[in-house]
Scaffold this motif. Structure first.
Motif, PDB file in Angstrom:
ATOM      1  N   GLU A   1     -11.448   2.050  -2.535  1.00 34.99           N
ATOM      2  CA  GLU A   1     -11.017   2.554  -1.186  1.00 34.99           C
ATOM      3  C   GLU A   1     -10.710   1.459  -0.309  1.00 34.99           C
ATOM      4  O   GLU A   1      -9.455   1.571   0.321  1.00 34.99           O
ATOM      5  CB  GLU A   1     -11.976   3.650  -0.662  1.00 34.99           C
ATOM      6  N   VAL A   2     -11.436   0.713  -0.249  1.00 30.04           N
ATOM      7  CA  VAL A   2     -11.129  -0.758   0.556  1.00 30.04           C
ATOM      8  C   VAL A   2      -9.982  -1.468   0.058  1.00 30.04           C
ATOM      9  O   VAL A   2      -8.891  -1.567   0.830  1.00 30.04           O
ATOM     10  CB  VAL A   2     -12.496  -1.727   0.443  1.00 30.04           C
ATOM     11  N   ARG A   3      -9.856  -1.673  -1.220  1.00 32.00           N
ATOM     12  CA  ARG A   3      -8.832  -2.263  -1.707  1.00 32.00           C
ATOM     13  C   ARG A   3      -7.381  -1.498  -1.684  1.00 32.00           C
ATOM     14  O   ARG A   3      -6.234  -1.976  -1.105  1.00 32.00           O
ATOM     15  CB  ARG A   3      -8.654  -2.634  -3.333  1.00 32.00           C
ATOM     16  N   ASP A   4      -7.391  -0.086  -1.494  1.00 28.38           N
ATOM     17  CA  ASP A   4      -6.279   0.849  -1.409  1.00 28.38           C
ATOM     18  C   ASP A   4      -5.826   0.512   0.166  1.00 28.38           C
ATOM     19  O   ASP A   4      -4.691   0.571   0.441  1.00 28.38           O
ATOM     20  CB  ASP A   4      -6.762   2.355  -1.866  1.00 28.38           C
ATOM     21  N   HIS A   5      -6.915   1.074   0.952  1.00 28.59           N
ATOM     22  CA  HIS A   5      -6.483   0.627   2.439  1.00 28.59           C
ATOM     23  C   HIS A   5      -5.979  -0.962   2.641  1.00 28.59           C
ATOM     24  O   HIS A   5      -5.085  -0.810   3.483  1.00 28.59           O
ATOM     25  CB  HIS A   5      -7.702   0.688   3.291  1.00 28.59           C
ATOM     26  N   PHE A   6      -6.553  -1.835   2.125  1.00 26.76           N
ATOM     27  CA  PHE A   6      -6.178  -3.157   2.426  1.00 26.76           C
ATOM     28  C   PHE A   6      -4.760  -3.312   1.982  1.00 26.76           C
ATOM     29  O   PHE A   6      -3.976  -3.869   2.339  1.00 26.76           O
ATOM     30  CB  PHE A   6      -6.998  -4.213   1.925  1.00 26.76           C
ATOM     31  N   ASP A   7      -4.427  -3.042   0.655  1.00 24.72           N
ATOM     32  CA  ASP A   7      -3.143  -2.855   0.098  1.00 24.72           C
ATOM     33  C   ASP A   7      -2.003  -2.138   1.089  1.00 24.72           C
ATOM     34  O   ASP A   7      -0.951  -2.667   1.321  1.00 24.72           O
ATOM     35  CB  ASP A   7      -2.886  -2.494  -1.211  1.00 24.72           C
ATOM     36  N   ARG A   8      -2.215  -0.997   1.346  1.00 28.28           N
ATOM     37  CA  ARG A   8      -1.546  -0.165   2.318  1.00 28.28           C
ATOM     38  C   ARG A   8      -1.282  -1.157   3.705  1.00 28.28           C
ATOM     39  O   ARG A   8       0.036  -1.063   4.138  1.00 28.28           O
ATOM     40  CB  ARG A   8      -1.974   1.348   2.438  1.00 28.28           C
ATOM     41  N   LEU A   9      -2.191  -1.305   4.273  1.00 27.26           N
ATOM     42  CA  LEU A   9      -2.137  -2.123   5.681  1.00 27.26           C
ATOM     43  C   LEU A   9      -1.439  -3.439   5.412  1.00 27.26           C
ATOM     44  O   LEU A   9      -0.621  -4.158   6.252  1.00 27.26           O
ATOM     45  CB  LEU A   9      -3.516  -2.375   6.257  1.00 27.26           C
TER      46      LEU A   9
END
Length: 58
Positions: A42-50
């Motif tokens: 989830e962290v990596r997904d949020h990071f990639d989107r931001l």
């Protein structure tokens, strides 16, 4: 990127627009706790989107 690095970079991206705001310290602590509890994917997904929204085309 390690999980800790991803969490630190996500936190930096979330806090960047808030720098200079009154009450940032309390909000920062809340964000840090929430990010640290997130599962790694989830962290990596949020990071990639931001990152994509802050730096389009990268």
């Amino acid at each position: 990127m390690t999980n800790t690095t991803a969490k630190a970079q996500l936190l930096d991206l979330l806090i960047e627009p808030l720098k200079g705001c009154k009450g940032l310290y309390a909000h920062r602590e809340n964000l840090m706790q929430r990010v640290m509890r997130m599962p790694d994917l989830e962290v990596r997904d949020h990071f990639d989107r931001l990152k994509a929204s802050h730096f389009p085309g990268t």
